[in-house]
Scaffold this motif. Structure first.
Motif, PDB file in Angstrom:
ATOM      1  N   ASP A 120       0.835  -1.197   0.000  1.00 22.52           N
ATOM      2  CA  ASP A 120       0.000   0.000   0.000  1.00 22.52           C
ATOM      3  C   ASP A 120       0.875   1.254   0.000  1.00 22.52           C
ATOM      4  O   ASP A 120       2.007   1.245   0.490  1.00 22.52           O
ATOM      5  N   ALA A 121       0.328   2.341  -0.519  1.00 22.07           N
ATOM      6  CA  ALA A 121       1.057   3.606  -0.603  1.00 22.07           C
ATOM      7  C   ALA A 121       0.626   4.545   0.515  1.00 22.07           C
ATOM      8  O   ALA A 121      -0.560   4.643   0.837  1.00 22.07           O
ATOM      9  N   VAL A 122       1.609   5.248   1.085  1.00 23.26           N
ATOM     10  CA  VAL A 122       1.364   6.194   2.175  1.00 23.26           C
ATOM     11  C   VAL A 122       1.917   7.556   1.762  1.00 23.26           C
ATOM     12  O   VAL A 122       3.101   7.684   1.447  1.00 23.26           O
ATOM     13  N   ALA A 123       1.068   8.575   1.752  1.00 28.58           N
ATOM     14  CA  ALA A 123       1.491   9.932   1.409  1.00 28.58           C
ATOM     15  C   ALA A 123       2.085  10.596   2.641  1.00 28.58           C
ATOM     16  O   ALA A 123       1.447  10.628   3.702  1.00 28.58           O
ATOM     17  N   LEU A 177       7.723  -1.318   6.788  1.00 32.80           N
ATOM     18  CA  LEU A 177       6.463  -2.059   6.872  1.00 32.80           C
ATOM     19  C   LEU A 177       6.066  -2.658   5.527  1.00 32.80           C
ATOM     20  O   LEU A 177       5.001  -3.262   5.405  1.00 32.80           O
ATOM     21  N   GLY A 178       6.927  -2.468   4.520  1.00 33.17           N
ATOM     22  CA  GLY A 178       6.641  -3.002   3.193  1.00 33.17           C
ATOM     23  C   GLY A 178       5.720  -2.111   2.382  1.00 33.17           C
ATOM     24  O   GLY A 178       5.216  -2.525   1.330  1.00 33.17           O
ATOM     25  N   MET A 179       5.488  -0.882   2.847  1.00 32.86           N
ATOM     26  CA  MET A 179       4.600   0.056   2.159  1.00 32.86           C
ATOM     27  C   MET A 179       5.418   1.044   1.334  1.00 32.86           C
ATOM     28  O   MET A 179       6.618   1.174   1.514  1.00 32.86           O
ATOM     29  N   ARG A 180       4.748   1.737   0.422  1.00 32.32           N
ATOM     30  CA  ARG A 180       5.421   2.670  -0.478  1.00 32.32           C
ATOM     31  C   ARG A 180       5.205   4.109  -0.022  1.00 32.32           C
ATOM     32  O   ARG A 180       4.096   4.487   0.363  1.00 32.32           O
ATOM     33  N   VAL A 181       6.267   4.897  -0.074  1.00 32.16           N
ATOM     34  CA  VAL A 181       6.194   6.305   0.286  1.00 32.16           C
ATOM     35  C   VAL A 181       5.826   7.128  -0.944  1.00 32.16           C
ATOM     36  O   VAL A 181       6.426   6.984  -2.004  1.00 32.16           O
ATOM     37  N   VAL A 182       4.830   7.991  -0.783  1.00 34.78           N
ATOM     38  CA  VAL A 182       4.464   8.947  -1.829  1.00 34.78           C
ATOM     39  C   VAL A 182       4.744  10.347  -1.270  1.00 34.78           C
ATOM     40  O   VAL A 182       4.083  10.769  -0.325  1.00 34.78           O
ATOM     41  N   PRO A 183       5.734  11.068  -1.800  1.00 29.77           N
ATOM     42  CA  PRO A 183       6.085  12.370  -1.240  1.00 29.77           C
ATOM     43  C   PRO A 183       5.050  13.444  -1.560  1.00 29.77           C
ATOM     44  O   PRO A 183       4.481  13.483  -2.657  1.00 29.77           O
ATOM     45  N   ARG A 225      -5.160  10.754  -5.579  1.00 30.78           N
ATOM     46  CA  ARG A 225      -5.647  10.272  -6.870  1.00 30.78           C
ATOM     47  C   ARG A 225      -4.734   9.186  -7.436  1.00 30.78           C
ATOM     48  O   ARG A 225      -5.171   8.329  -8.203  1.00 30.78           O
ATOM     49  N   ALA A 226      -3.457   9.231  -7.030  1.00 27.69           N
ATOM     50  CA  ALA A 226      -2.506   8.220  -7.499  1.00 27.69           C
ATOM     51  C   ALA A 226      -2.631   6.917  -6.716  1.00 27.69           C
ATOM     52  O   ALA A 226      -1.902   5.958  -6.997  1.00 27.69           O
ATOM     53  N   GLY A 227      -3.517   6.903  -5.724  1.00 26.79           N
ATOM     54  CA  GLY A 227      -3.780   5.650  -5.019  1.00 26.79           C
ATOM     55  C   GLY A 227      -3.253   5.546  -3.613  1.00 26.79           C
ATOM     56  O   GLY A 227      -3.281   4.458  -3.016  1.00 26.79           O
ATOM     57  N   ALA A 228      -2.750   6.642  -3.026  1.00 28.18           N
ATOM     58  CA  ALA A 228      -2.284   6.574  -1.638  1.00 28.18           C
ATOM     59  C   ALA A 228      -3.428   6.158  -0.728  1.00 28.18           C
ATOM     60  O   ALA A 228      -4.512   6.745  -0.765  1.00 28.18           O
TER      61      ALA A 228
END
Length: 443
Positions: free
Chosen positions: A177-180, A196-202, A220-223
């Motif tokens: 999952d993505a986290v902003a 935690l295996g999650m993706r960072v969205v700056p 909108r990008a899915g965070a």
């Protein structure tokens, strides 16, 4: 692709451990491509599903990333490499402005509070099966959150704000999952999310907090989650204003399924009001730590949120540490009840030092930012060179790489130990070490 390092193991756990050993030793450097699953399975003489399980474990731990047909590779910044390790150690005779610690002189003495907590414990010890929150602590915490305008919700206690954020993230999100998050932002959080295996969205910000357009883009990008610092953002000092809060709430209202986490980093050291965003999304959490105002070693943060989120956090906590020490809760409750921290005075003390430094830098043509809190952020064109030159001049500062993802270079200076006589020589050193950089969006 792997040089001299040989991955081994027969079970998924053994293969994953072998890769982690290679990453830790440096034999598998960031960016190294791992063999395709079928190729490695043939080499090890195991089923491809075993290798697939090993790679899945490594992704969940933030050690590797997978990019479709480009295969799996060691993450550019493995979770085992903490951003805190990028700090500059201050040699003898060099002033350390990079540690991010509060001014010890502004922290309250704990003797009376600890004695009161011990006495209360003697009368009524906290035992297995007791409520996880001390009633007096819960009462004062709830009143404080109500006064700050935080929506009503159940309470929980965590061992600091990072512990609270981790528990909330894992209560709802899963690896991948993505986290902003704010960029630049809190280095520990930027480490935690990939761990935690999650993706960072700056998400870019200015001195009034995250930019609404940037938040909209990320969502909108899915965070699946957004983490916002309400006051004294680390490292820029940004504080969410009333107007910015309205804009952000409008954006969040269009994404009710997003998990919102607010970290009030400036709790009790900032005299500007907090403007919570909570209540717009279905799932939310609001965190206030006592570390900056009462002492980092107290390791305690209050958490509130929607009922499901807090219930999941409390349920998982009960299977681990169980609860945060009642002695600590009683100690903090006593500090709160007796007004041990004079927030306006603390805010004024940090503000005078912070504003004086920003003003002195401005007089020398150097842009700097720090609306609230104890940190000043200085954009620079050459971060490594600026850090090295300042160290040579007798000042150790925090390199911006600890806090950045995609944002321009900078350095962070913590003003906690500065005196009035330090301001001018420090400003001279910064001006000499860090020529003006191109404008950025922090003000």
């Amino acid at each position: 692709m792997l040089g001299e390092y040989r991955i081994n193991g027969r079970r998924a756990s053994e293969i994953a451990a072998s890769v982690e050993r290679g990453v830790a030793s440096g034999d598998l450097a960031p960016g190294h491509v791992l063999p395709p699953m079928r190729e490695l399975a043939a080499l090890l003489g195991v089923n491809p599903n075993t290798v697939a399980a090993a790679y899945r474990t490594l992704r969940e731990r933030g050690v590797i990333e997978t990019a479709g047909r480009r295969g799996s590779r060691v993450r550019p910044r493995p979770a085992s490499t903490a951003r805190g390790s990028l700090r500059v150690e201050a040699p003898l005779g060099v002033r350390d402005l990079g540690d991010g610690n509060p001014d010890p002189a502004l922290l309250p003495g704990l003797g009376e509070a600890l004695a009161a907590a011990a006495a209360a414990y003697g009368r009524e010890p906290h035992l297995y099966g007791d409520a996880t929150m001390i009633p007096r602590f819960e009462e004062i915490a709830r009143a404080g959150l109500d006064a700050d305008g935080v929506p009503g919700g159940p309470l929980a206690v965590a061992s600091g704000s990072l512990d609270a954020i981790e528990r909330v993230l894992t209560a709802h999100l899963r690896p991948g999952d993505a986290v902003a998050v704010e960029d630049p932002g809190w280095g520990a959080l930027l480490d935690l999310v990939p761990a935690l295996g999650m993706r960072v969205v700056p998400v870019a910000l200015d001195e009034e907090g995250p930019l609404p357009g940037e938040v909209e883009r990320a969502l909108r990008a899915g965070a699946a989650a957004l983490v916002v610092t309400d006051r004294a953002q680390n490292p820029t000092g940004a504080t969410v204003t009333g107007g910015r809060a309205e804009e952000l709430r409008s954006v969040l209202a269009e994404h009710p399924g997003v998990l919102l986490i607010e970290d009030d980093h400036g709790h009790a050291i900032v005299d500007l009001p907090v403007h919570p965003l909570a209540g717009v999304t279905e799932r939310w959490a609001f965190v206030q730590s006592v570390s900056k105002a009462y002492g980092p070693d107290l390791r305690l943060a209050v958490l509130t949120g929607d009922a499901l989120t807090v219930d999941r956090v409390a349920g998982r906590q009960s299977l681990g540490p169980g609860w945060v020490s009642g002695l600590l809760q009683r100690t903090v409750a006593h500090l709160w009840a007796t007004g041990a921290v004079d927030t306006p005075a603390v805010a004024r003390s940090y503000g005078e030092r912070r504003d004086a430094l920003i003003r002195a830098l401005g007089e020398r043509g150097v842009e700097a930012y720090g609306r609230t809190g104890m940190n000043v952020w200085v954009p620079v064109g050459d971060e490594t060179g600026a850090v090295a030159r300042l160290l040579h001049a007798g000042w150790a500062v925090a390199p911006g790489a600890r806090f950045r993802i995609a944002s321009p270079q900078g350095v962070r200076l913590t003003v906690s130990t500065l005196s009035a006589t330090d301001i001018e020589p420090l400003a001279d050193a910064v001006a000499a070490a860090a020529p003006p950089a191109r404008p950025v969006s922090y003000g």
